[in-house]
Scaffold this motif. Structure first.
Motif, mmCIF file in Angstrom:
data_model
loop_
_atom_site.group_PDB
_atom_site.id
_atom_site.type_symbol
_atom_site.label_atom_id
_atom_site.label_comp_id
_atom_site.label_asym_id
_atom_site.label_seq_id
_atom_site.Cartn_x
_atom_site.Cartn_y
_atom_site.Cartn_z
ATOM 1 N N ARG A 110 0.801 -1.232 0.000
ATOM 2 C CA ARG A 110 0.000 0.000 0.000
ATOM 3 C C ARG A 110 0.830 1.277 0.000
ATOM 4 N N LEU A 134 -3.053 0.074 -3.823
ATOM 5 C CA LEU A 134 -2.604 -1.283 -3.448
ATOM 6 C C LEU A 134 -2.114 -2.041 -4.683
ATOM 7 N N HIS A 135 -0.953 -2.698 -4.521
ATOM 8 C CA HIS A 135 -0.449 -3.643 -5.528
ATOM 9 C C HIS A 135 -0.437 -3.076 -6.956
ATOM 10 N N HIS A 209 2.796 -12.783 -5.275
ATOM 11 C CA HIS A 209 1.646 -12.906 -4.369
ATOM 12 C C HIS A 209 1.078 -14.328 -4.332
ATOM 13 N N ASP A 281 -1.676 -9.357 8.654
ATOM 14 C CA ASP A 281 -1.561 -8.728 7.332
ATOM 15 C C ASP A 281 -0.571 -7.580 7.515
ATOM 16 N N GLN A 318 5.875 -9.439 3.963
ATOM 17 C CA GLN A 318 4.472 -9.301 4.359
ATOM 18 C C GLN A 318 3.926 -10.698 4.587
ATOM 19 N N PHE A 324 -9.047 -12.230 3.942
ATOM 20 C CA PHE A 324 -10.136 -11.756 3.069
ATOM 21 C C PHE A 324 -10.744 -12.897 2.257
ATOM 22 N N GLU A 346 5.160 -12.324 1.221
ATOM 23 C CA GLU A 346 5.540 -11.451 0.106
ATOM 24 C C GLU A 346 6.828 -10.706 0.448
HETATM 25 C C1 GLA Z 1 -2.035 -8.262 0.336
HETATM 26 C C2 GLA Z 1 -2.579 -7.286 1.272
HETATM 27 C C3 GLA Z 1 -3.860 -7.779 1.840
HETATM 28 C C4 GLA Z 1 -4.835 -8.135 0.757
HETATM 29 C C5 GLA Z 1 -4.206 -9.130 -0.151
HETATM 30 C C6 GLA Z 1 -5.089 -9.423 -1.326
HETATM 31 O O1 GLA Z 1 -1.393 -9.274 0.959
HETATM 32 O O2 GLA Z 1 -1.689 -6.921 2.288
HETATM 33 O O3 GLA Z 1 -4.411 -6.813 2.667
HETATM 34 O O4 GLA Z 1 -5.158 -6.981 0.031
HETATM 35 O O5 GLA Z 1 -2.985 -8.646 -0.626
HETATM 36 O O6 GLA Z 1 -6.415 -9.678 -0.973
#
Ligand code: GLA
Length: 381
Positions: A110, A134-135, A209, A281, A318, A324, A346
């Motif tokens: 992020r 994000l990403h 990922h 997370d 990470q 989720f 990650e």
């Molecule tokens: C990453 C983020 C999570 C989520 C996943 C995908 O790992 O840190 O919060 O967004 O990707 O769902």
């Protein structure tokens, strides 16, 4: 006459040698096989590559998002199992919003409000996660078709994916060229090597990922698997999972994985950081960062005996505990992926580094090279 006879024999022998070495290189290229992975609804064709090794274990990768599609490795009885969540075809990946197996970027993780300042200029990135970036944004690296080259000269299966990201894509400055090479050796070691350049100052922090479940059974949660993270510190988060800039000791907290611990042991503890992350997370600050490849984490699944070591030259890792996943995402074989049935590790720079001057820099300038090596080593215990 005799002379001619010898010349003829010499030529014939040379011809046979050339044929043999051609045959040899043909066999080597059999380390990597390719097939169509389908065509997306927008007409783009996707290719799937299978990387083979001597132990019959396989890795599959595809040109959409340079995705890591499957890893089939043996359990302690020698039974192969797929330890990655994923999809059966390219369209499955095109519809995926959980980033299953993708190379994400330009910035994995992020960036607060999608804003950063570089050389005095403010940039606004795509906002695709609440108010944050994000990403790499909605149409980041994971939505692109990468070109693929099979590395026929490599002694083991190896494929390089390349993507050229144009200046301004998702709001990022500079044209970035990124190569990601997947290599799969005979010891069930998967190496990802990244190499990137830019034609103007920018930021770059891609990551892989993959969603791992070492049991090979995506119906079982990862809560009884044992995780070790080689980190005495982590980077706490605030609302929206944005790092606060602090670097906090893991000692005495549910974030202490310095010795192997069941993932589920403390995941439901009454802890503000776990509430903010809806579980794990967070980014861990790997011990002894010196840009060399070091052990970052291990995961062990006691029933199957499968063991994975993660090594990287990156400063952070990470750990995302699949919080989720809620059964709405359907993957391989139509299976609904349930809560916490996979984990992501990650390798990366710390989240929101461009806005945290005390975090290692993610700036890339013309003439410099971005590089990352991350290794996933599989075995059994
Ligand atoms: C990453 C983020 C999570 C989520 C996943 C995908 O790992 O840190 O919060 O967004 O990707 O769902």
């Amino acid at each position: 006459m005799n002379k001619l006879y010898f010349i003829a024999i010499f030529l014939a022998a040379s011809f046979i040698t050339v044929c043999q070495s051609k045959e040899g290189s043909k066999m080597d290229s059999k380390l990597v096989t390719s097939q169509s992975f389908g065509t997306l609804s927008d007409g783009r064709a996707v290719t799937l590559f299978t990387l083979h090794n001597k132990s019959n274990a396989t890795v599959k990768v595809c040109t959409l998002g340079a995705d890591l599609v499957s890893i089939k490795v043996p359990d302690r009885d020698g039974n192969l199992g797929d330890v990655l969540l994923g999809h059966d075809d390219a369209q499955g990946y095109a519809n995926d919003n959980s980033y299953l197996g993708f190379i994400v970027g330009r910035y994995g993780n992020r960036i607060a409000k999608g804003k950063f300042v570089l050389d005095g200029k403010e940039y606004q990135l795509d906002i695709n996660d609440g108010v944050n970036h994000l990403h790499g944004g909605k149409d980041g690296f994971h939505r692109k078709i990468w070109t693929a080259t099979v590395n026929a000269d490599s002694p083991y299966a190896s494929v390089t994916f390349r993507y050229v990201s144009p200046d301004g894509e998702e709001g990022y400055p500079g044209t970035v060229t990124l190569d990601v090479t997947y290599s799969w050796n005979d010891n069930n070691q998967l190496t990802l090597k990244y190499s990137g350049t830019t034609d103007a100052p920018t930021i770059l922090n891609p990551t892989s990922h993959g969603y791992f479940n070492l049991s090979g059974n995506p119906d079982s949660t990862i809560l009884n698997q044992l995780l070790m993270i080689n980190a005495d510190h982590f980077t706490p988060i605030g609302l929206g999972l944005i790092t606060t800039g602090e670097i906090q000791s893991v000692e005495g907290t549910p974030f202490d994985f310095t010795t192997p611990k069941k993932i589920g042991e403390k995941i439901n503890d009454d802890n503000e950081q776990l509430q903010l992350g809806k579980g794990y997370d967070h980014n861990w600050v790997l011990d002894g960062y010196d840009k060399s490849v070091r052990l970052a984490a291990t995961v062990f699944d006691p029933p199957s005996g499968r063991y994975m070591e993660v090594l990287t030259d990156q400063p952070g890792l990470q750990f995302y505990s699949g919080n989720f996943l809620n059964g709405t995402l359907r993957g391989k074989g139509g299976k609904a992926y349930q809560y916490r049935t996979a984990l992501c590790l990650e390798a990366q720079h710390f989240p929101d580094s461009p806005n945290k001057p005390n975090f290692p820099s993610v700036t890339l300038r013309p003439g410099e090279k971005y590089s990352q090596t991350t290794i996933y080593q599989f075995s059994t215990k």
